[in-house]
Design a protein around this motif. Sequence first.
Motif, PDB file in Angstrom:
ATOM      1  N   VAL A 262      -4.810 -29.906   4.731  1.00 30.39           N
ATOM      2  CA  VAL A 262      -5.399 -28.518   4.117  1.00 30.39           C
ATOM      3  C   VAL A 262      -4.165 -27.508   4.145  1.00 30.39           C
ATOM      4  N   GLU A 263      -3.455 -27.319   5.302  1.00 32.85           N
ATOM      5  CA  GLU A 263      -2.721 -26.424   5.487  1.00 32.85           C
ATOM      6  C   GLU A 263      -1.402 -26.798   4.536  1.00 32.85           C
ATOM      7  N   ARG A 264      -1.067 -28.178   4.439  1.00 31.31           N
ATOM      8  CA  ARG A 264       0.063 -28.365   3.147  1.00 31.31           C
ATOM      9  C   ARG A 264      -0.398 -27.944   1.832  1.00 31.31           C
ATOM     10  N   GLY A 265      -1.783 -28.090   1.612  1.00 29.75           N
ATOM     11  CA  GLY A 265      -2.390 -27.575   0.459  1.00 29.75           C
ATOM     12  C   GLY A 265      -2.309 -26.204   0.044  1.00 29.75           C
ATOM     13  N   ILE A 266      -2.482 -25.417   1.217  1.00 27.20           N
ATOM     14  CA  ILE A 266      -2.640 -24.101   1.202  1.00 27.20           C
ATOM     15  C   ILE A 266      -1.145 -23.568   0.848  1.00 27.20           C
ATOM     16  N   GLU A 267      -0.330 -24.097   1.518  1.00 29.65           N
ATOM     17  CA  GLU A 267       1.152 -23.762   1.655  1.00 29.65           C
ATOM     18  C   GLU A 267       1.545 -24.082   0.207  1.00 29.65           C
ATOM     19  N   ASN A 268       1.375 -25.094  -0.524  1.00 27.31           N
ATOM     20  CA  ASN A 268       1.932 -25.295  -1.835  1.00 27.31           C
ATOM     21  C   ASN A 268       1.024 -24.402  -2.776  1.00 27.31           C
ATOM     22  N   ILE A 269       0.017 -23.804  -2.702  1.00 29.73           N
ATOM     23  CA  ILE A 269      -0.778 -23.026  -3.423  1.00 29.73           C
ATOM     24  C   ILE A 269      -0.047 -21.482  -3.200  1.00 29.73           C
ATOM     25  N   ARG A 270       0.300 -21.119  -2.020  1.00 31.21           N
ATOM     26  CA  ARG A 270       0.884 -19.851  -1.587  1.00 31.21           C
ATOM     27  C   ARG A 270       2.259 -19.949  -2.533  1.00 31.21           C
ATOM     28  N   ARG A 271       2.891 -21.054  -2.339  1.00 26.97           N
ATOM     29  CA  ARG A 271       4.317 -20.981  -2.966  1.00 26.97           C
ATOM     30  C   ARG A 271       4.360 -20.929  -4.270  1.00 26.97           C
ATOM     31  N   GLY A 272       3.342 -21.674  -5.075  1.00 26.73           N
ATOM     32  CA  GLY A 272       3.013 -21.668  -6.328  1.00 26.73           C
ATOM     33  C   GLY A 272       2.846 -20.275  -7.068  1.00 26.73           C
ATOM     34  N   LEU A 273       1.756 -19.802  -6.241  1.00 25.29           N
ATOM     35  CA  LEU A 273       1.438 -18.289  -6.816  1.00 25.29           C
ATOM     36  C   LEU A 273       2.515 -17.200  -6.714  1.00 25.29           C
ATOM     37  N   ARG A 274       3.356 -17.387  -5.541  1.00 26.96           N
ATOM     38  CA  ARG A 274       4.505 -16.479  -5.243  1.00 26.96           C
ATOM     39  C   ARG A 274       5.515 -16.435  -6.337  1.00 26.96           C
TER      40      ARG A 274
END
Length: 324
Positions: A262-274
């Motif tokens: 989950v943490e890896r997925g959320i980090e991918n989301i955060r990076r993409g949105l940024r």
Amino acid sequence: MDGQSASAAGCGSHGRQHHASNHAQPGLNRVLDALSAEQRPYLVRGDCGFGNDAVIREMETRQQAYLFKLRQSPRVKRLLQRAFTRRDWMNAGQGWEGCEDSIQLAGWQQSRRVVILRRLLKQNLIATQEQQGQLEFAFVDRRQTKVYEYAVLVTDLTESILGIAQLYRDRADAENGFDKLKNQWGWGGYSTRDLARCRLSARAVGLIYNWWSWYTRLAFPESRREAITSRPLLLSAIGRSTKHAGQTQLYLMPMHAAQKKVERGIENIRRGLRVVRQTAERLLGHQPWDLLVRYIVAQITQSPWLTDGAIPGRAVTAFLDIMY
């Protein structure tokens, strides 16, 4: 329609008659007639609801390649009886074997090519039958009895048996999105006869499904995620929002057992949105949603992120893969 094939799911069973081919065929004909020769799909695929003479003749009239499954009519069963004694069965992939023949069913004006597929069932099997109101069962001894599942496909394609079998199996990819919409998102039916409310509900479900598909592929671009598993995976968290210096920060505490994933997925989301937010500020006139989709496609295909111009064909296929 995915640019290569158009797939349709049909069912003529009682209570779901409006999904039968006779209701879908006029719309399918209009779609095909509106397309130029270059835009036509490679073939039209469908299950046994579409494997009838009326639909096939419409395809043949338009010189449109087709691949349909036939119902288990008496003549089809007799064809199967003859086929099971043959010795020329060929590998059809994924545990299936097949042979080809031709058949002319009742009402058909001509015989057509059919591909017969069968696969040996290897699981623990039980046979049941009702005797005088009592249900009896017996374990099937696989050393003495072979049990097959089978399918009979009708087509005008000239591909090999393996190619025909794979083309029909690929049909599931095109229908997977509809299956998820009905069974995992509630797009199965509505209890009101108010057409406006039905359309509003259907569009809302479709829109949320699109958003969630993009969200999960942004989190895990390497694979598709079923909603039934991705929702508890990504929604099982406690969130806390803080504001400072005009910015809002959202802190999430995952509660799922697969916390690292989950943490890896959320980090991918955060990076993409940024990345999309920073890029959208520089590219005036670009829609953030368009940039986000391009970013997701680039992550799936592992190709450069194109912020302008047409999306390449490989990326278009990947984008469709998001949806299905």
